[in-house]
Design a protein around this motif. Structure first.
Motif, PDB file in Angstrom:
ATOM      1  N   GLU A  56      -1.262   0.502  -1.566  1.00 36.08           N
ATOM      2  CA  GLU A  56      -2.796  -0.494  -1.468  1.00 36.08           C
ATOM      3  C   GLU A  56      -3.094  -1.138  -0.427  1.00 36.08           C
ATOM      4  O   GLU A  56      -3.314  -1.429   0.571  1.00 36.08           O
ATOM      5  CB  GLU A  56      -3.695  -0.306  -2.394  1.00 36.08           C
ATOM      6  N   PRO A  57      -1.936  -2.937  -0.700  1.00 37.05           N
ATOM      7  CA  PRO A  57      -1.755  -3.862  -0.306  1.00 37.05           C
ATOM      8  C   PRO A  57      -1.610  -3.891   1.460  1.00 37.05           C
ATOM      9  O   PRO A  57      -1.818  -4.597   2.467  1.00 37.05           O
ATOM     10  CB  PRO A  57      -1.522  -5.136  -1.023  1.00 37.05           C
ATOM     11  N   CYS A  94      -0.085  -8.030  -3.396  1.00 36.05           N
ATOM     12  CA  CYS A  94      -0.973  -8.015  -5.049  1.00 36.05           C
ATOM     13  C   CYS A  94      -1.718  -7.031  -4.845  1.00 36.05           C
ATOM     14  O   CYS A  94      -2.397  -6.501  -4.036  1.00 36.05           O
ATOM     15  CB  CYS A  94      -1.413  -9.000  -5.700  1.00 36.05           C
ATOM     16  N   GLY A  95      -1.110  -5.658  -5.307  1.00 36.62           N
ATOM     17  CA  GLY A  95      -2.037  -4.413  -5.238  1.00 36.62           C
ATOM     18  C   GLY A  95      -1.522  -3.407  -6.249  1.00 36.62           C
ATOM     19  O   GLY A  95       0.036  -3.630  -6.764  1.00 36.62           O
ATOM     20  N   ASP A  96      -2.020  -2.358  -5.987  1.00 39.70           N
ATOM     21  CA  ASP A  96      -1.758  -0.973  -6.199  1.00 39.70           C
ATOM     22  C   ASP A  96      -0.297  -0.019  -5.664  1.00 39.70           C
ATOM     23  O   ASP A  96      -0.892   0.084  -4.705  1.00 39.70           O
ATOM     24  CB  ASP A  96      -2.582   0.227  -6.981  1.00 39.70           C
ATOM     25  N   SER A 155      -4.232  -2.746   3.409  1.00 37.48           N
ATOM     26  CA  SER A 155      -4.741  -3.738   3.544  1.00 37.48           C
ATOM     27  C   SER A 155      -4.775  -4.518   4.263  1.00 37.48           C
ATOM     28  O   SER A 155      -5.123  -4.900   5.221  1.00 37.48           O
ATOM     29  CB  SER A 155      -6.424  -4.269   2.757  1.00 37.48           C
ATOM     30  N   THR A 212       5.547  -5.663  -3.413  1.00 38.13           N
ATOM     31  CA  THR A 212       4.365  -5.518  -3.642  1.00 38.13           C
ATOM     32  C   THR A 212       4.560  -4.978  -5.054  1.00 38.13           C
ATOM     33  O   THR A 212       5.177  -5.091  -5.901  1.00 38.13           O
ATOM     34  CB  THR A 212       3.227  -4.539  -3.104  1.00 38.13           C
ATOM     35  N   ILE A 248       1.944  -5.053  -9.236  1.00 43.19           N
ATOM     36  CA  ILE A 248       0.113  -4.600  -9.125  1.00 43.19           C
ATOM     37  C   ILE A 248      -0.233  -6.311 -10.192  1.00 43.19           C
ATOM     38  O   ILE A 248      -1.193  -6.349 -10.547  1.00 43.19           O
ATOM     39  CB  ILE A 248      -0.143  -3.664 -10.376  1.00 43.19           C
ATOM     40  N   GLN A 304      -0.398 -10.317 -10.736  1.00 40.69           N
ATOM     41  CA  GLN A 304      -0.177 -11.524  -9.676  1.00 40.69           C
ATOM     42  C   GLN A 304       0.209 -12.680 -10.553  1.00 40.69           C
ATOM     43  O   GLN A 304       1.213 -12.893  -9.760  1.00 40.69           O
ATOM     44  CB  GLN A 304      -1.438 -11.952  -9.503  1.00 40.69           C
TER      45      GLN A 304
END
Ligand SMILES: C[S@@+](CC[C@H](N)C(=O)[O-])C[C@H]1O[C@@H](n2cnc3c(N)ncnc32)[C@H](O)[C@@H]1O
Length: 305
Positions: free
Chosen positions: A178-179, A173-175, A182, A146, A148, A150
């Motif tokens: 966090e990904p 992609c994310g903090d 989800s 992962t 942050i 893109q």
């Protein structure tokens, strides 16, 4: 009119780079010229008398101009060597550093002592160099990586495609975590690797121009003490690292004691070890998650592996 041969150009560039205080002037000249001429560095030497065309000279002139403004040579060529592999890089990705190879080595050593298909999470993956080097050298693993940014992940995607790792490396992609929440709620990993930003606000100001002016700031800086991202990684690690899993992190050379304290305070880890790099600085932390009673979810996941 002057005729420019490879030898003459190399000598001229080396001297010009030396005068302009460019690191490793001869090597930088060789890398730039061999890349432009699509040759291996060695081939420059066996083609010393080859004339460089006016078109090639025009392109080289532009590259030399950027180099003496301290733009990193890897951004000029668009690639960097890491763990004997070649990674695409651009201004959105940190240039992989040789010290980070130690982290990859530790992860692979650990994997070789285990059996079964391991699940790895690489946080802050950037160009994807850590994930791809592990994936390429240890086929029995699946990796989620992962970041942050893109833009960085677009480069990571090209790198994992180049090494045919797209079926084993999933980029998200994310903090930080966090990904993962989800995409795979409740998933735990056997290894978490990371080389996060760890430069302090004040250190940032004194970085070399080629780093400060060109490499992405958000890839480097992590608050007043440089520990912001580590604190967040450690705070939530128990939700993502499996019982008896290992956390492997690259750290700044002055951060060993502070990181050890953070890991100890979390109460999640044992066998905390800090390895030094080739300059004898603290560099890679490894810490085992204290074994827990496995939840039904984890036992079910193991059965499915
Ligand atoms: C020091 S670079 C490391 C890149 C690569 N792993 C390497 O070793 O070359 C740190 C990376 O962390 C990413 N990053 C910064 N803050 C982040 C956050 N909150 N969550 C996820 N990634 C983050 C940056 O975009 C950057 O790619």
């Amino acid at each position: 009119m002057t005729t420019w041969t490879i030898k003459k150009l190399l000598d001229w560039m080396s001297q010009y780079f030396t005068d302009n205080k460019i690191d490793s002037p001869r090597l930088s000249a060789e890398i730039l010229l061999s890349d432009l001429l699509a040759m291996k560095r060695m081939e420059l030497y066996i083609n010393f008398d080859r004339e460089v065309t006016p078109d090639e000279l025009t392109q080289l002139r532009e590259l030399v101009k950027r180099a003496i403004n301290h733009e990193p040579i890897c951004y000029l060529t668009g690639h960097a060597q890491f763990y004997s592999m070649e990674f695409e890089v651009d201004k959105n990705t940190l240039i992989p550093r040789p010290e980070t190879e130690m982290l990859v080595e530790k992860a692979i050593d650990h994997l070789r002592k285990r059996s079964g298909n391991d699940h790895i999470l690489d946080l802050c993956t950037g160009s994807g160099c850590i994930a791809a080097a592990i994936g390429k050298n240890y086929p029995d693993c699946e990796i989620v990586a992962t970041d942050i940014s893109q833009d960085a992940l677009e480069i990571a995607q090209k790198n994992i495609e180049k090494y045919e790792l797209t079926d084993r490396i999933n980029l998200l992609c994310g903090d930080l975590y966090e990904p993962i929440i989800s995409e795979f709620d409740g998933k735990k990993f056997d290894i978490i690797t990371t080389n996060p930003p760890y430069i302090t606000d004040s250190e940032y100001e004194s970085l070399d121009k080629n780093v400060r002016d060109y490499e992405p700031k958000h890839a480097l800086i992590a608050g007043v003490d440089g520990l912001d991202i580590y604190k967040r990684i450690i705070e939530d690690v128990d939700k993502f690292l499996s019982s008896d899993g290992i956390l492997l992190m690259e750290i700044g050379y002055r951060q060993g004691d502070a990181i050890r304290e953070l890991l100890e305070k979390s109460g999640c880890f044992e066998e905390i070890k800090i390895d030094k790099d080739f300059s004898n600085n603290d560099r890679v932390v490894s810490a085992f998650r204290i074994a827990q009673e496995k939840s039904e979810g984890e036992l079910f996941e193991e059965l499915n592996d």
